[in-house]
Design a protein around this motif. Structure first.
Motif, PDB file in Angstrom:
ATOM      1  N   VAL A   3       0.858  -1.181   0.000  1.00 46.65           N
ATOM      2  CA  VAL A   3       0.000   0.000   0.000  1.00 46.65           C
ATOM      3  C   VAL A   3       0.896   1.233   0.000  1.00 46.65           C
ATOM      4  O   VAL A   3       2.095   1.144   0.292  1.00 46.65           O
ATOM      5  CB  VAL A   3      -0.956   0.033   1.213  1.00 46.65           C
ATOM      6  N   THR A   4       0.310   2.369  -0.302  1.00 46.03           N
ATOM      7  CA  THR A   4       1.031   3.632  -0.189  1.00 46.03           C
ATOM      8  C   THR A   4       0.402   4.425   0.937  1.00 46.03           C
ATOM      9  O   THR A   4      -0.822   4.611   0.969  1.00 46.03           O
ATOM     10  CB  THR A   4       0.969   4.429  -1.504  1.00 46.03           C
ATOM     11  N   VAL A   5       1.234   4.867   1.863  1.00 46.25           N
ATOM     12  CA  VAL A   5       0.780   5.651   3.006  1.00 46.25           C
ATOM     13  C   VAL A   5       1.092   7.117   2.722  1.00 46.25           C
ATOM     14  O   VAL A   5       2.205   7.459   2.329  1.00 46.25           O
ATOM     15  CB  VAL A   5       1.487   5.188   4.299  1.00 46.25           C
ATOM     16  N   LEU A   6       0.089   7.955   2.921  1.00 42.94           N
ATOM     17  CA  LEU A   6       0.257   9.400   2.785  1.00 42.94           C
ATOM     18  C   LEU A   6       0.156  10.017   4.170  1.00 42.94           C
ATOM     19  O   LEU A   6      -0.855   9.846   4.856  1.00 42.94           O
ATOM     20  CB  LEU A   6      -0.826   9.987   1.868  1.00 42.94           C
ATOM     21  N   VAL A   7       1.226  10.678   4.585  1.00 40.37           N
ATOM     22  CA  VAL A   7       1.247  11.388   5.859  1.00 40.37           C
ATOM     23  C   VAL A   7       1.318  12.868   5.533  1.00 40.37           C
ATOM     24  O   VAL A   7       2.197  13.310   4.785  1.00 40.37           O
ATOM     25  CB  VAL A   7       2.471  10.985   6.719  1.00 40.37           C
ATOM     26  N   ALA A  21      -2.341   2.445  -4.169  1.00 41.61           N
ATOM     27  CA  ALA A  21      -1.193   2.687  -5.044  1.00 41.61           C
ATOM     28  C   ALA A  21      -0.771   4.152  -4.941  1.00 41.61           C
ATOM     29  O   ALA A  21      -1.544   5.000  -4.493  1.00 41.61           O
ATOM     30  CB  ALA A  21      -1.544   2.344  -6.487  1.00 41.61           C
ATOM     31  N   GLU A  22       0.460   4.428  -5.377  1.00 42.95           N
ATOM     32  CA  GLU A  22       0.982   5.789  -5.284  1.00 42.95           C
ATOM     33  C   GLU A  22       0.146   6.815  -6.049  1.00 42.95           C
ATOM     34  O   GLU A  22      -0.064   7.922  -5.535  1.00 42.95           O
ATOM     35  CB  GLU A  22       2.440   5.843  -5.745  1.00 42.95           C
ATOM     36  N   PRO A  23      -0.346   6.511  -7.256  1.00 41.35           N
ATOM     37  CA  PRO A  23      -1.167   7.519  -7.945  1.00 41.35           C
ATOM     38  C   PRO A  23      -2.403   7.936  -7.139  1.00 41.35           C
ATOM     39  O   PRO A  23      -2.787   9.113  -7.145  1.00 41.35           O
ATOM     40  CB  PRO A  23      -1.562   6.836  -9.255  1.00 41.35           C
ATOM     41  N   ALA A  24      -3.009   7.009  -6.429  1.00 41.64           N
ATOM     42  CA  ALA A  24      -4.175   7.339  -5.600  1.00 41.64           C
ATOM     43  C   ALA A  24      -3.765   8.231  -4.428  1.00 41.64           C
ATOM     44  O   ALA A  24      -4.487   9.174  -4.065  1.00 41.64           O
ATOM     45  CB  ALA A  24      -4.845   6.070  -5.090  1.00 41.64           C
ATOM     46  N   ALA A  68       4.905   7.027   1.232  1.00 45.28           N
ATOM     47  CA  ALA A  68       5.778   5.885   1.492  1.00 45.28           C
ATOM     48  C   ALA A  68       5.042   4.584   1.215  1.00 45.28           C
ATOM     49  O   ALA A  68       3.856   4.441   1.533  1.00 45.28           O
ATOM     50  CB  ALA A  68       6.253   5.909   2.941  1.00 45.28           C
ATOM     51  N   GLU A  69       5.760   3.654   0.626  1.00 48.31           N
ATOM     52  CA  GLU A  69       5.198   2.337   0.372  1.00 48.31           C
ATOM     53  C   GLU A  69       5.348   1.495   1.638  1.00 48.31           C
ATOM     54  O   GLU A  69       6.382   1.540   2.301  1.00 48.31           O
ATOM     55  CB  GLU A  69       5.927   1.677  -0.795  1.00 48.31           C
ATOM     56  N   ALA A  70       4.306   0.734   1.949  1.00 48.50           N
ATOM     57  CA  ALA A  70       4.341  -0.138   3.123  1.00 48.50           C
ATOM     58  C   ALA A  70       3.885  -1.533   2.713  1.00 48.50           C
ATOM     59  O   ALA A  70       2.956  -1.685   1.929  1.00 48.50           O
ATOM     60  CB  ALA A  70       3.440   0.409   4.225  1.00 48.50           C
ATOM     61  N   ASP A  71       4.555  -2.514   3.269  1.00 48.02           N
ATOM     62  CA  ASP A  71       4.211  -3.912   2.990  1.00 48.02           C
ATOM     63  C   ASP A  71       3.358  -4.430   4.139  1.00 48.02           C
ATOM     64  O   ASP A  71       3.834  -4.548   5.271  1.00 48.02           O
ATOM     65  CB  ASP A  71       5.485  -4.740   2.850  1.00 48.02           C
ATOM     66  N   LEU A  72       2.122  -4.729   3.844  1.00 46.55           N
ATOM     67  CA  LEU A  72       1.196  -5.218   4.862  1.00 46.55           C
ATOM     68  C   LEU A  72       0.947  -6.716   4.744  1.00 46.55           C
ATOM     69  O   LEU A  72      -0.053  -7.235   5.239  1.00 46.55           O
ATOM     70  CB  LEU A  72      -0.138  -4.464   4.752  1.00 46.55           C
ATOM     71  N   THR A  73       1.865  -7.414   4.127  1.00 49.08           N
ATOM     72  CA  THR A  73       1.693  -8.850   3.908  1.00 49.08           C
ATOM     73  C   THR A  73       1.463  -9.598   5.219  1.00 49.08           C
ATOM     74  O   THR A  73       0.544 -10.413   5.327  1.00 49.08           O
ATOM     75  CB  THR A  73       2.913  -9.437   3.176  1.00 49.08           C
ATOM     76  N   GLU A  74       2.282  -9.311   6.231  1.00 52.44           N
ATOM     77  CA  GLU A  74       2.127 -10.014   7.504  1.00 52.44           C
ATOM     78  C   GLU A  74       0.787  -9.681   8.146  1.00 52.44           C
ATOM     79  O   GLU A  74       0.145 -10.565   8.719  1.00 52.44           O
ATOM     80  CB  GLU A  74       3.278  -9.663   8.444  1.00 52.44           C
ATOM     81  N   LEU A  75       0.360  -8.435   8.046  1.00 50.69           N
ATOM     82  CA  LEU A  75      -0.940  -8.058   8.590  1.00 50.69           C
ATOM     83  C   LEU A  75      -2.054  -8.778   7.848  1.00 50.69           C
ATOM     84  O   LEU A  75      -2.970  -9.333   8.462  1.00 50.69           O
ATOM     85  CB  LEU A  75      -1.144  -6.542   8.496  1.00 50.69           C
TER      86      LEU A  75
END
Length: 93
Positions: A3-7, A21-24, A68-75
């Motif tokens: 996912v892409t996180v926007l702060v 995604a980053e475009p969103a 920032a891209e985040a990997d939520l696979t484990e979640l």
């Protein structure tokens, strides 16, 4: 699952959103900037180039944004392992 996180930190207020995604995420950032432009700059027209507009909007000290891209696979894996009772979620009839 990426996912892409926007702060966004603007005038001391923190906002965090998660996008597929980053475009969103970039679209959400531009919506934030464009929505606050006239309050921040009054009648000054905004630059047509998005990068320049974002740079101007977040120019004050303490104001910033992070994409920032985040990997939520484990979640995602953990959620798949849980059942409704573990989550405190009532089953939908």
């Amino acid at each position: 699952m990426l996912v892409t996180v926007l702060v966004i930190v603007y005038q001391g207020v923190e906002t965090i959103t998660v996008h597929d995604a980053e475009p969103a995420a970039w679209t959400a950032l531009m919506k934030f900037v464009d929505g606050g432009w006239h309050q921040r700059f009054r009648d000054e027209p905004y630059p047509l180039e998005e990068q320049q507009r974002v740079k101007m909007f977040f120019a004050d000290e303490g104001d910033l944004f992070i994409l920032a891209e985040a990997d939520l696979t484990e979640l995602a894996d953990r959620i798949d392992e849980l059942n409704a009772d573990d989550c405190g979620v009532l089953p939908i009839p």
